[in-house]
Scaffold this active site. Structure first.
Site, PDB file in Angstrom:
ATOM      1  N   ASP A 150       0.741  -1.394   0.014  1.00  0.00           N
ATOM      2  CA  ASP A 150      -0.034   0.072   0.163  1.00  0.00           C
ATOM      3  C   ASP A 150       0.911   1.209   0.183  1.00  0.00           C
ATOM      4  O   ASP A 150       1.886   1.421   0.581  1.00  0.00           O
ATOM      5  CB  ASP A 150      -0.980  -0.100   1.359  1.00  0.00           C
ATOM      6  CG  ASP A 150      -2.150   1.005   1.027  1.00  0.00           C
ATOM      7  OD1 ASP A 150      -2.234   1.549   0.087  1.00  0.00           O
ATOM      8  OD2 ASP A 150      -2.584   1.457   2.039  1.00  0.00           O
ATOM      9  N   ASN A 197     -10.661  -2.526  -6.270  1.00  0.00           N
ATOM     10  CA  ASN A 197      -9.687  -1.661  -6.949  1.00  0.00           C
ATOM     11  C   ASN A 197     -10.308  -1.209  -8.350  1.00  0.00           C
ATOM     12  O   ASN A 197     -10.010  -0.364  -9.140  1.00  0.00           O
ATOM     13  CB  ASN A 197      -8.409  -2.040  -7.055  1.00  0.00           C
ATOM     14  CG  ASN A 197      -7.232  -2.254  -6.100  1.00  0.00           C
ATOM     15  OD1 ASN A 197      -6.451  -2.919  -5.843  1.00  0.00           O
ATOM     16  ND2 ASN A 197      -7.631  -0.964  -5.259  1.00  0.00           N
TER      17      ASN A 197
HETATM   18  C1  FPP Z   1      -1.847   0.173  -3.587  1.00  0.00           C
HETATM   19  O1  FPP Z   1      -1.317   1.663  -3.479  1.00  0.00           O
HETATM   20  C2  FPP Z   1      -1.171  -0.579  -4.557  1.00  0.00           C
HETATM   21  C3  FPP Z   1      -2.044  -1.208  -5.551  1.00  0.00           C
HETATM   22  C4  FPP Z   1      -3.544  -1.028  -5.506  1.00  0.00           C
HETATM   23  C5  FPP Z   1      -1.527  -1.727  -6.672  1.00  0.00           C
HETATM   24  C6  FPP Z   1      -0.154  -2.558  -6.358  1.00  0.00           C
HETATM   25  C7  FPP Z   1       0.387  -2.960  -7.736  1.00  0.00           C
HETATM   26  C8  FPP Z   1       1.770  -2.793  -7.906  1.00  0.00           C
HETATM   27  C9  FPP Z   1       2.843  -2.376  -6.858  1.00  0.00           C
HETATM   28  C10 FPP Z   1       2.366  -2.742  -9.322  1.00  0.00           C
HETATM   29  C11 FPP Z   1       2.033  -3.859 -10.054  1.00  0.00           C
HETATM   30  C12 FPP Z   1       2.436  -5.122  -9.155  1.00  0.00           C
HETATM   31  C13 FPP Z   1       2.895  -6.193  -9.717  1.00  0.00           C
HETATM   32  C14 FPP Z   1       2.831  -7.584  -8.966  1.00  0.00           C
HETATM   33  C15 FPP Z   1       3.238  -6.430 -11.051  1.00  0.00           C
HETATM   34  P1  FPP Z   1      -2.486   2.615  -3.343  1.00  0.00           P
HETATM   35  O2  FPP Z   1      -2.702   2.991  -4.792  1.00  0.00           O
HETATM   36  O3  FPP Z   1      -3.878   2.279  -2.829  1.00  0.00           O
HETATM   37  O4  FPP Z   1      -1.788   3.782  -2.718  1.00  0.00           O
HETATM   38  P2  FPP Z   1      -2.636   4.809  -1.953  1.00  0.00           P
HETATM   39  O5  FPP Z   1      -3.121   4.115  -0.537  1.00  0.00           O
HETATM   40  O6  FPP Z   1      -1.325   5.779  -1.455  1.00  0.00           O
HETATM   41  O7  FPP Z   1      -3.418   5.683  -2.812  1.00  0.00           O
END
Ligand code: FPP
Length: 252
Positions: free
Chosen positions: A21, A69
């Site tokens: 996250d 998501n």
């Molecule tokens: C959470 O950060 C992260 C995600 C929803 C996606 C995770 C994806 C990756 C790390 C990239 C692709 C992964 C792979 C395995 C190829 P957020 O967007 O919720 O952050 P925030 O809470 O700060 O808004």
């Protein structure tokens, strides 16, 4: 002394699960688009996967895309899908080099065709690797998985293939998408949030939870080592008392 040297290799968690996250906040703090944070998040995925495999962790599950998501702005969802397709395609070589087997859990039918194809190919190509299993949770949510398991059991009961009296922890776990893997022993969540966000709720019944304020793109192999060291300091009793706490009452 290197942090890694503080780790007892005989007492590693066999399965580590991670809620990655903070990508969006990481990017926003730098005055960039959220997608930039996801791109940097991929670097952390690479580093942590390699570090976990080198350490001797057998299973690593990463929460890459939740059912919830899909509700993000359309641009962000398509950028994330594109990134997934690109990453899975490009990283297959690294997975082969590191002898890592790729697997996926979640409602994979929801993924777009390109993503699903890329995923299936990488799963097939890496299927013979046996140093570590990297499990991507994609279009995954725990409640979805539990409802699916309940449906599947109910269908079997309806067709007299199953006596409802025989449903127990073990049988239920066999109907979850995670049935081939042991339960996680350590769950890590980055970004300072203290939530489980619908992730592996059944499977983490006895897991140790580790929360860190680090945002996912800043999470390094040393942070993984710190989480493992913290895990090793904890006394795991599985609801029993110290001298009897060899493991949970059931095996899944
Ligand atoms: C959470 O950060 C992260 C995600 C929803 C996606 C995770 C994806 C990756 C790390 C990239 C692709 C992964 C792979 C395995 C190829 P957020 O967007 O919720 O952050 P925030 O809470 O700060 O808004």
């Amino acid at each position: 002394m290197d942090l890694k040297e503080h780790i007892d290799l005989e007492k590693l968690p066999s399965h580590v699960a991670v809620i990655m996250d903070g990508n969006g906040r990481w990017a926003q703090r730098k005055g960039k688009e959220r997608v930039f944070g996801h791109e940097q998040g991929v670097k952390a995925v690479r580093e942590i996967s390699e570090a976990a495999a080198e350490l001797g962790i057998s299973y690593l599950t990463l929460y890459a895309f939740s059912t919830e998501n899909w509700g993000r702005p359309r641009d962000e969802v398509s950028a994330l899908m594109k990134l997934l397709v690109q990453t899975i395609g490009e990283e297959t070589k690294t997975l082969m080099k590191n002898n890592i087997r790729l697997q996926a859990i979640g409602n994979l039918a929801d993924l777009d065709d390109r993503c699903l194809e890329e995923l299936k190919e990488a799963i097939q190509t890496t299927s013979g690797n046996d140093r570590m299993t990297l499990i991507l949770a994609l279009s995954y949510s725990s409640r979805w998985e539990i409802v699916e398991a309940a449906r599947s059991l109910a269908r079997k009961a309806l067709h007299h293939q199953l006596d409802p009296q025989h449903i127990d922890d073990n049988l239920f776990a066999l109907h979850l998408t995670t049935s081939p893997y042991p339960d996680p022993e350590l769950l890590i969540r980055t970004s300072g949030e203290y939530r489980l966000s619908n992730f592996l709720l059944w499977q983490i019944a006895y897991a140790e939870l580790y929360f860190t304020p680090k945002l996912w793109p800043d999470f390094t192999r040393n942070d993984l080592y710190e989480a493992v060291i913290d895990f090793q300091k904890r006394e795991r009793r599985f609801g029993k008392i110290t001298s009897y706490s060899d493991g949970p009452d059931y095996v899944s």
